[in-house]
Each structure stands twice: as structure tokens, then as C-alpha cells.
Write a protein that holds these residues in place. Structure first.
Motif, PDB file in Angstrom:
ATOM      1  N   CYS A 186       0.827  -1.202   0.000  1.00 38.96           N
ATOM      2  CA  CYS A 186       0.000   0.000   0.000  1.00 38.96           C
ATOM      3  C   CYS A 186       0.864   1.257   0.000  1.00 38.96           C
ATOM      4  O   CYS A 186       2.079   1.196   0.219  1.00 38.96           O
ATOM      5  CB  CYS A 186      -0.954   0.009   1.189  1.00 38.96           C
TER       6      CYS A 186
ATOM      7  N   ALA B 157       0.933   4.234   2.179  1.00 40.78           N
ATOM      8  CA  ALA B 157       0.404   4.739   3.437  1.00 40.78           C
ATOM      9  C   ALA B 157       1.127   6.018   3.835  1.00 40.78           C
ATOM     10  O   ALA B 157       2.364   6.053   3.862  1.00 40.78           O
ATOM     11  CB  ALA B 157       0.555   3.690   4.539  1.00 40.78           C
TER      12      ALA B 157
ATOM     13  N   GLU C 213       0.794   7.235   6.750  1.00 38.25           N
ATOM     14  CA  GLU C 213       0.976   7.083   8.186  1.00 38.25           C
ATOM     15  C   GLU C 213       1.086   5.595   8.488  1.00 38.25           C
ATOM     16  O   GLU C 213       0.803   4.755   7.644  1.00 38.25           O
ATOM     17  CB  GLU C 213      -0.198   7.694   8.951  1.00 38.25           C
TER      18      GLU C 213
ATOM     19  N   PRO D 180       0.101   2.119   9.283  1.00 36.06           N
ATOM     20  CA  PRO D 180      -1.194   1.433   9.274  1.00 36.06           C
ATOM     21  C   PRO D 180      -1.534   0.867  10.649  1.00 36.06           C
ATOM     22  O   PRO D 180      -0.669   0.321  11.339  1.00 36.06           O
ATOM     23  CB  PRO D 180      -0.986   0.311   8.248  1.00 36.06           C
ATOM     24  N   SER D 181      -2.785   1.015  11.047  1.00 38.11           N
ATOM     25  CA  SER D 181      -3.255   0.442  12.302  1.00 38.11           C
ATOM     26  C   SER D 181      -3.734  -0.982  12.023  1.00 38.11           C
ATOM     27  O   SER D 181      -4.748  -1.182  11.351  1.00 38.11           O
ATOM     28  CB  SER D 181      -4.399   1.288  12.873  1.00 38.11           C
TER      29      SER D 181
ATOM     30  N   VAL E 208      -6.850  -2.811   5.297  1.00 42.83           N
ATOM     31  CA  VAL E 208      -5.854  -1.841   4.844  1.00 42.83           C
ATOM     32  C   VAL E 208      -6.417  -0.993   3.698  1.00 42.83           C
ATOM     33  O   VAL E 208      -6.230   0.230   3.655  1.00 42.83           O
ATOM     34  CB  VAL E 208      -4.570  -2.561   4.408  1.00 42.83           C
TER      35      VAL E 208
ATOM     36  N   ALA F 138      -9.343  -0.078   3.152  1.00 43.69           N
ATOM     37  CA  ALA F 138     -10.342   0.880   3.607  1.00 43.69           C
ATOM     38  C   ALA F 138      -9.708   2.229   3.950  1.00 43.69           C
ATOM     39  O   ALA F 138     -10.411   3.252   4.014  1.00 43.69           O
ATOM     40  CB  ALA F 138     -11.073   0.328   4.827  1.00 43.69           C
ATOM     41  N   ARG F 139      -8.384   2.245   4.142  1.00 41.99           N
ATOM     42  CA  ARG F 139      -7.700   3.478   4.543  1.00 41.99           C
ATOM     43  C   ARG F 139      -6.698   3.982   3.511  1.00 41.99           C
ATOM     44  O   ARG F 139      -6.462   5.180   3.426  1.00 41.99           O
ATOM     45  CB  ARG F 139      -6.983   3.257   5.877  1.00 41.99           C
ATOM     46  N   PHE F 140      -6.105   3.062   2.745  1.00 39.70           N
ATOM     47  CA  PHE F 140      -5.048   3.467   1.824  1.00 39.70           C
ATOM     48  C   PHE F 140      -5.226   2.761   0.479  1.00 39.70           C
ATOM     49  O   PHE F 140      -5.768   1.653   0.423  1.00 39.70           O
ATOM     50  CB  PHE F 140      -3.665   3.090   2.383  1.00 39.70           C
TER      51      PHE F 140
ATOM     52  N   THR G  49      -4.399   0.246  -2.071  1.00 40.87           N
ATOM     53  CA  THR G  49      -3.773  -1.037  -1.719  1.00 40.87           C
ATOM     54  C   THR G  49      -3.789  -1.998  -2.889  1.00 40.87           C
ATOM     55  O   THR G  49      -4.816  -2.176  -3.550  1.00 40.87           O
ATOM     56  CB  THR G  49      -4.526  -1.684  -0.531  1.00 40.87           C
TER      57      THR G  49
ATOM     58  N   HIS H 243      -8.668   5.953  -4.821  1.00 40.83           N
ATOM     59  CA  HIS H 243     -10.017   6.528  -4.745  1.00 40.83           C
ATOM     60  C   HIS H 243     -10.981   5.856  -5.724  1.00 40.83           C
ATOM     61  O   HIS H 243     -11.915   6.492  -6.218  1.00 40.83           O
ATOM     62  CB  HIS H 243      -9.976   8.035  -4.983  1.00 40.83           C
TER      63      HIS H 243
END
Length: 271
Positions: free
Chosen positions: A20, A22, A24, A26-27, A89, A91-93, A95, A130
Motif C-alpha cells: 500500500c 500509506a 501514516e 497502518p493500524s 488496509v 479501507a484506509r489506503f 492497496t 479513490h
């Protein structure tokens, strides 16, 4: 599919889920992945980030994995675990998911191998940023009911066999030809609808893929699938896709199923 870089160590290997971009860290807390023994974690590969997990190499030897492929239930568990990590993953970045059971012999080997593919990863990440994958399936109308079909011939009486009605043979053949012509016309109409739906959805998609339609058994009941396609659609056009599908259903009378949004597995290329 299993990819390896050299032979796995006798004890551990590195399982790679995805790469990905990222901005930041990744959580990844709460994700158990394919093995609950070690945490799912990130591995830096330059400006990109790989999502990995340390696993027991013995659980992923060629022999073990080939045996696992024959057990649908166990294979589904691994596929779901893999997808859960990828989805979390994605869902945030942006990937790029990697194939199920992509393994390397340690972090260093994984980092080197993935870094060599970084141009392809960056191209794919730019393409899907996106965006999400949406599936569209179109089914041909169910065959006409028995009530609307041409009436069947009256069963012949024993005496009738010796005295066929004049022109009965020609009439029977003509009915058969008409039925065949109607079936062919319905098929042609269904394919035209499928092409029209594909063309309209493709206009709002960044990319598309037409897949092999499923058989009638997989489609359920007597439905015949005439379009099985997947589309890469920008997030801000998701509502537009829903409205388009509703309009196409009304305009064509076809049964159209839309599913998604999904992680864009179909549009990241072979990695």
C-alpha cells in the motif's frame, strides 16, 4: 497460488498480504491474519509499505498447501483471513492485494523482491486510488410460461395414425422452426441488452473487464447469465452507478445485479 523467494526457513517465513501507499503507520491491531501466533505488521519498502505476517514455514510447504487446496472449507478460511487483512488496509489506503500464500524467506528477502516490483506497484496504486471494484451481472428474461407458449398438439388417437391430416407434417416442422427462431431471437436480444449495459456502465468506469458468464446452475434457477463484468469506478461516482443500473433495469426490462464496492483485485495487474 504460492510465490517464494528461495527456500523457506526451517522455522519461519514471511507471508505478504498487500502493498500500500500509506501516509501514516497502518493500524493493524486486532487482525489475526492466516496465523494468530504472530501479529500482522507493516514492512517498509522505500516509499511503499508491505503488510506482512511471520508464519510457520511448515504450514506453507508445497505439499501442505497442495493438500489444503483440496479442502474447500479450510481453503475458504485462509482466503477469508487473507481478504480480511487486505480489506482492512484498503479501507484506509490505496492497496494492491497480493495472491493468496505469497511467501518469502525473511523480511530482507521479502523487501528486496517487493522493491524490485515497486514500479508496477506504483502504477497500480495510482490507477486504483479513490476507486473501487463493482460487479455487474445481467440475466436473460426467464422463458415464457407454459400459458403463453404455443398450444401443444392434441394427442393422436390410435385411428389417427393411419389418417394424418393433410399438411400435418409441414405444420409440425413449421412450428418447430418458429420455436427455434424465437429462441434464437430471445438470445440475440439478450446479448444486445448485455452489450448495451456494458457500454453504458463502461462510460462512467475508469476500466472494465468482461468475464465468462456463469452457467444457469450457478446463476440460480432457470436464469441465464448473459453478462458477467467488473468495473473500476471512482468513489464519487458510486451513486451515479446505482442510478444508472436502476435506469437500465427500467429501460431494458432485464434483471441486473450490482455488487460492491470491493477491493479492486481485478485491476491491479499481475504482481
Amino acid at each position: 497460488m504460492m510465490e517464494r523467494s528461495g527456500e523457506a526457513s526451517e522455522t519461519n517465513a514471511v507471508y505478504v498480504y498487500a502493498v500500500c501507499r500509506a501516509d501514516e503507520e497502518p493500524s493493524l491491531g486486532g487482525l489475526t491474519g492466516v496465523s494468530g501466533d504472530e501479529p500482522v505488521r507493516s514492512l517498509s519498502i522505500g516509499s511503499l509499505t508491505a503488510i506482512v505476517q511471520t508464519v510457520r514455514a511448515a504450514d506453507f510447504t508445497d505439499e501442505v498447501w497442495q493438500e489444503r487446496l483440496t479442502d474447500e472449507n479450510e481453503l475458504e478460511l485462509y482466503a477469508r483471513a487473507h481478504h480480511e487483512v487486505v480489506s482492512a488496509v484498503a479501507a484506509r489506503f490505496p492497496t494492491v492485494p497480493l495472491p493468496l500464500a505469497t511467501l518469502y524467506n525473511g523480511d530482507e528477502r521479502a523487501g528486496l523482491a517487493l522493491a524490485n516490483e515497486s514500479p508496477r506497484f506504483r502504477t497500480a496504486l495510482k490507477r486504483i486510488a479513490h476507486h473501487a471494484e463493482w460487479g455487474v451481472k445481467v440475466y436473460a428474461p426467464v422463458a415464457q410460461s407454459a400459458a403463453r407458449r404455443a398450444p401443444e398438439e392434441r394427442p393422436a388417437e390410435p385411428g389417427d395414425r393411419a389418417r394424418p391430416a393433410p399438411g400435418a407434417g409441414r405444420a409440425y416442422l413449421e412450428r418447430k422452426r418458429n420455436l427455434q427462431s424465437q429462441r434464437e431471437q430471445r438470445q440475440a436480444d439478450s446479448l444486445r441488452v448485455a452489450d448495451a449495459v456494458d457500454a453504458d456502465v463502461s462510460r462512467i468506469a475508469a476500466a472494465s473487464r468482461r468475464l465468462r458468464p456463469h452457467g444457469s446452475g450457478a446463476a440460480g434457477g432457470q436464469r441465464v447469465q448473459v453478462l458477467n463484468a467488473t468495473y473500476l469506478v471512482a468513489e464519487h461516482r458510486a451513486a451515479e452507478l446505482a442510478l444508472l443500473a436502476a435506469g437500465l433495469r427500467e429501460r431494458t426490462g432485464a434483471e441486473i445485479e450490482v455488487s460492491g464496492p470491493w477491493v479492486p483485485y481485478s485491476f491491479v495487474g499481475e504482481v
